[in-house]
Design a protein around this motif. Structure first.
Motif, short mmCIF file in Angstrom:
data_model
loop_
_atom_site.label_atom_id
_atom_site.label_comp_id
_atom_site.label_asym_id
_atom_site.label_seq_id
_atom_site.Cartn_x
_atom_site.Cartn_y
_atom_site.Cartn_z
N MET A 1 78.21 8.61 -52.15
CA MET A 1 77.00 7.83 -51.92
C MET A 1 76.76 7.75 -50.42
O MET A 1 76.53 6.68 -49.84
CB MET A 1 77.11 6.45 -52.57
N ALA A 2 76.79 8.89 -49.78
CA ALA A 2 76.90 8.99 -48.32
C ALA A 2 75.64 8.55 -47.58
O ALA A 2 75.71 8.22 -46.40
CB ALA A 2 77.25 10.43 -47.93
N GLY A 3 74.48 8.58 -48.24
CA GLY A 3 73.26 8.22 -47.53
C GLY A 3 73.06 9.11 -46.32
O GLY A 3 73.19 10.33 -46.40
N SER A 4 72.79 8.50 -45.17
CA SER A 4 72.55 9.28 -43.96
C SER A 4 73.82 9.58 -43.17
O SER A 4 73.76 9.95 -42.00
CB SER A 4 71.53 8.55 -43.07
N GLY A 5 74.97 9.38 -43.82
CA GLY A 5 76.22 9.84 -43.24
C GLY A 5 76.90 8.90 -42.27
O GLY A 5 77.86 9.30 -41.60
N THR A 6 76.48 7.64 -42.21
CA THR A 6 77.03 6.72 -41.22
C THR A 6 78.55 6.57 -41.34
O THR A 6 79.27 6.62 -40.34
CB THR A 6 76.37 5.35 -41.34
N VAL B 1 83.94 15.85 -46.67
CA VAL B 1 82.85 16.17 -47.58
C VAL B 1 82.00 14.92 -47.79
O VAL B 1 82.54 13.83 -48.00
CB VAL B 1 83.38 16.68 -48.94
N ALA B 2 80.68 15.08 -47.73
CA ALA B 2 79.75 14.00 -48.02
C ALA B 2 78.97 14.33 -49.28
O ALA B 2 78.52 15.47 -49.45
CB ALA B 2 78.79 13.79 -46.86
N VAL B 3 78.80 13.34 -50.16
CA VAL B 3 78.13 13.54 -51.45
C VAL B 3 77.04 12.50 -51.62
O VAL B 3 77.26 11.30 -51.39
CB VAL B 3 79.14 13.44 -52.61
N ASP B 4 75.86 12.94 -52.04
CA ASP B 4 74.78 12.02 -52.39
C ASP B 4 73.87 12.73 -53.39
O ASP B 4 73.81 13.97 -53.41
CB ASP B 4 73.98 11.59 -51.16
N ARG B 5 73.15 11.97 -54.20
CA ARG B 5 72.21 12.58 -55.15
C ARG B 5 70.86 12.86 -54.53
O ARG B 5 70.08 13.65 -55.07
CB ARG B 5 72.00 11.64 -56.35
N ALA C 1 71.79 12.89 -43.18
CA ALA C 1 73.22 12.96 -42.83
C ALA C 1 73.51 14.21 -42.00
O ALA C 1 74.26 14.15 -41.01
CB ALA C 1 74.07 12.96 -44.10
N ARG C 2 72.91 15.31 -42.38
CA ARG C 2 73.13 16.56 -41.63
C ARG C 2 72.63 16.41 -40.19
O ARG C 2 73.29 16.84 -39.24
CB ARG C 2 72.42 17.71 -42.34
N ALA D 1 75.92 14.09 -33.57
CA ALA D 1 77.24 13.63 -33.15
C ALA D 1 78.16 14.80 -32.80
O ALA D 1 79.33 14.58 -32.46
CB ALA D 1 77.87 12.79 -34.25
N ARG D 2 77.66 16.01 -32.89
CA ARG D 2 78.41 17.24 -32.58
C ARG D 2 79.63 17.40 -33.47
O ARG D 2 80.70 17.84 -33.04
CB ARG D 2 78.82 17.25 -31.10
N LEU D 3 79.44 17.07 -34.74
CA LEU D 3 80.54 17.15 -35.70
C LEU D 3 80.43 18.33 -36.65
O LEU D 3 81.44 18.72 -37.26
CB LEU D 3 80.60 15.84 -36.51
N LEU D 4 79.24 18.90 -36.80
CA LEU D 4 79.08 20.01 -37.74
C LEU D 4 79.75 21.29 -37.27
O LEU D 4 80.18 22.11 -38.09
CB LEU D 4 77.59 20.27 -38.00
N ALA D 5 79.84 21.46 -35.97
CA ALA D 5 80.33 22.74 -35.44
C ALA D 5 81.81 22.71 -35.07
O ALA D 5 82.34 23.69 -34.58
CB ALA D 5 79.51 23.14 -34.21
N ARG D 6 82.47 21.58 -35.30
CA ARG D 6 83.89 21.51 -34.95
C ARG D 6 84.71 21.13 -36.18
O ARG D 6 84.20 20.49 -37.10
CB ARG D 6 84.12 20.53 -33.81
N PRO D 7 85.97 21.54 -36.21
CA PRO D 7 86.81 21.19 -37.36
C PRO D 7 86.84 19.69 -37.57
O PRO D 7 86.85 18.93 -36.59
CB PRO D 7 88.19 21.73 -36.96
N PRO D 8 86.77 19.25 -38.84
CA PRO D 8 86.92 20.05 -40.06
C PRO D 8 85.61 20.60 -40.64
O PRO D 8 85.58 20.97 -41.80
CB PRO D 8 87.53 19.03 -41.03
N ARG D 9 84.53 20.64 -39.85
CA ARG D 9 83.24 21.17 -40.29
C ARG D 9 82.81 20.54 -41.64
O ARG D 9 82.98 21.13 -42.70
CB ARG D 9 83.29 22.69 -40.43
N PRO D 10 82.24 19.35 -41.58
CA PRO D 10 81.88 18.63 -42.81
C PRO D 10 80.96 19.43 -43.73
O PRO D 10 80.07 20.16 -43.28
CB PRO D 10 81.14 17.39 -42.28
N VAL D 11 81.19 19.28 -45.02
CA VAL D 11 80.39 19.92 -46.06
C VAL D 11 79.56 18.84 -46.75
O VAL D 11 80.09 17.78 -47.11
CB VAL D 11 81.28 20.63 -47.08
N LEU D 12 78.27 19.08 -46.94
CA LEU D 12 77.38 18.13 -47.60
C LEU D 12 76.98 18.68 -48.95
O LEU D 12 76.52 19.82 -49.06
CB LEU D 12 76.13 17.87 -46.75
N LEU D 13 77.13 17.84 -49.99
CA LEU D 13 76.90 18.29 -51.36
C LEU D 13 76.01 17.30 -52.10
O LEU D 13 76.13 16.08 -51.92
CB LEU D 13 78.23 18.40 -52.12
#
Length: 342
Positions: A185-190, A205-209, A217-218, A224-236
């Motif tokens: 229920m990640a919403g905008s990823g806060t 991993v972030a999950v939302d419907r 969230a993306r 926050a410069r988090l998408l391009a560095r490990p662990p490279r979050p996945v949004l589903l």
């Protein structure tokens, strides 16, 4: 929680204490520059406090008192610049404060903007001690914005959790570099942003419907410069109350079962409904159990206090409650529940 963070982030701090008459503030003495306070993530704001033993605010204009207030303003400006200021005080529109505004402008060059000034100068009565006159406290906020207003929040999705509370969630969950972190229920990823900024993780991993929530969230994770560095979050996009569907969706990107599950269910105001809260919370606990490892931690931020208490009791064979922390969020008093997987 803030006291613990102060000990870590501000090791030079002295005389850390509760503020008399308040249950939401910590006072301390910090030698040297103030820039280090901006590293506090569970503090909504930091203030330089000047106590003046005078009977009324018009005495602030005397040179010895004004000098102390000006020094506090410059201490804030050295952390982050501002061009305008405003007062937060009873009688802020009075002739006394108009005179004080003029004197501060002369001393600092800052413009007085009563409505939208960046640098906030708060004036209030000092703490009472017996029958003596309490004097006045002048508080100058450090920086032009509250510290809870994160620079990474570029997508302000309706109903998003407060970033300061999200930082508290991360601390309560524990920050371990080998954790596989799942945000339901990640919403905008806060929650996920603050957890990954708090320290490394093995997977995220972030999950939302809601596709729009995931887009937000993306954007925030990228800012926050988090998408391009490990662990490279996945949004589903998936249903966080369906154990089988959730297991199918998250097991591969997590690399196994989750060690930490973070969740911020809808509060029934901007999203969801109070009538649906029991189903939603019960489903969340079942689904989180299905995708988490033995001993995993589940941390849930929710305003449905009674509902959460009931579903935790009903899920006693799945989760063992560790703590429930009451917080304040824009007129609400949600709880942060920490549960351990059985």
């Amino acid at each position: 929680m803030l006291v613990d963070e102060v000990a870590q982030v501000l090791p030079a701090a002295r005389d850390v204490h509760d503020v008399t008459g308040r249950d939401d503030a910590v006072g301390l003495t910090l030698p040297g520059p103030l820039a280090a306070v901006t590293g506090l993530r569970t503090a909504v704001a930091a203030w330089v406090v000047v106590h003046l033993d005078v009977p009324r605010p018009k005495s602030f204009a005397s040179p010895e008192h004004l000098h102390r207030v000006v020094d506090a303003v410059y201490a804030s400006l050295r952390v982050a610049g501002s061009s305008t200021f405003r007062f937060e005080a009873a009688g802020a529109d009075s002739a006394v404060f108009a005179r004080l505004a003029g004197l501060l402008h002369e001393a600092t060059g800052l413009l007085h903007d009563p409505q939208d000034g960046d640098l906030v100068v708060r004036v209030r009565r000092g703490p009472r001690r017996g029958t003596a006159d309490p004097g006045w406290d002048v508080l100058v906020r450090v920086g032009p914005r509250p510290m809870s207003a994160r620079a990474w929040r570029v997508a302000d999705f309706p109903g998003a959790a407060n970033a300061t509370i999200a930082a508290a969630v991360a601390r309560l969950a524990g920050v371990r570099p080998d954790d596989r972190v799942l945000n339901l229920m990640a919403g905008s990823g806060t929650l996920l942003v603050e957890r990954l900024l708090a320290g490394p993780a093995a997977a995220a991993v972030a999950v939302d419907r809601d596709a729009a929530a995931l887009d937000a969230a993306r954007a925030n994770l990228e800012a926050a410069r988090l998408l391009a560095r490990p662990p490279r979050p996945v949004l589903l996009r998936a249903d966080a109350t369906d154990p089988d569907a959730l297991r199918t969706a998250v097991t591969e990107p997590l690399g196994g079962a989750a060690d930490v599950v973070l969740a911020d269910p809808p509060w029934g105001t901007l999203h969801g409904s109070h009538a649906d809260a029991p189903r939603l919370h019960a489903g969340l606990l079942r689904a989180a159990h299905a995708v988490s490892a033995p001993g995993a931690r589940l941390v849930v931020l929710t305003h449905e206090v009674k509902v959460m208490e009931r579903v935790v009791r009903e899920a006693a064979d799945l989760w063992m409650p560790r703590s429930a922390t009451r917080v304040f969020a824009k007129g609400h008093h949600p709880r942060i529940h920490v549960l351990d997987r059985r």
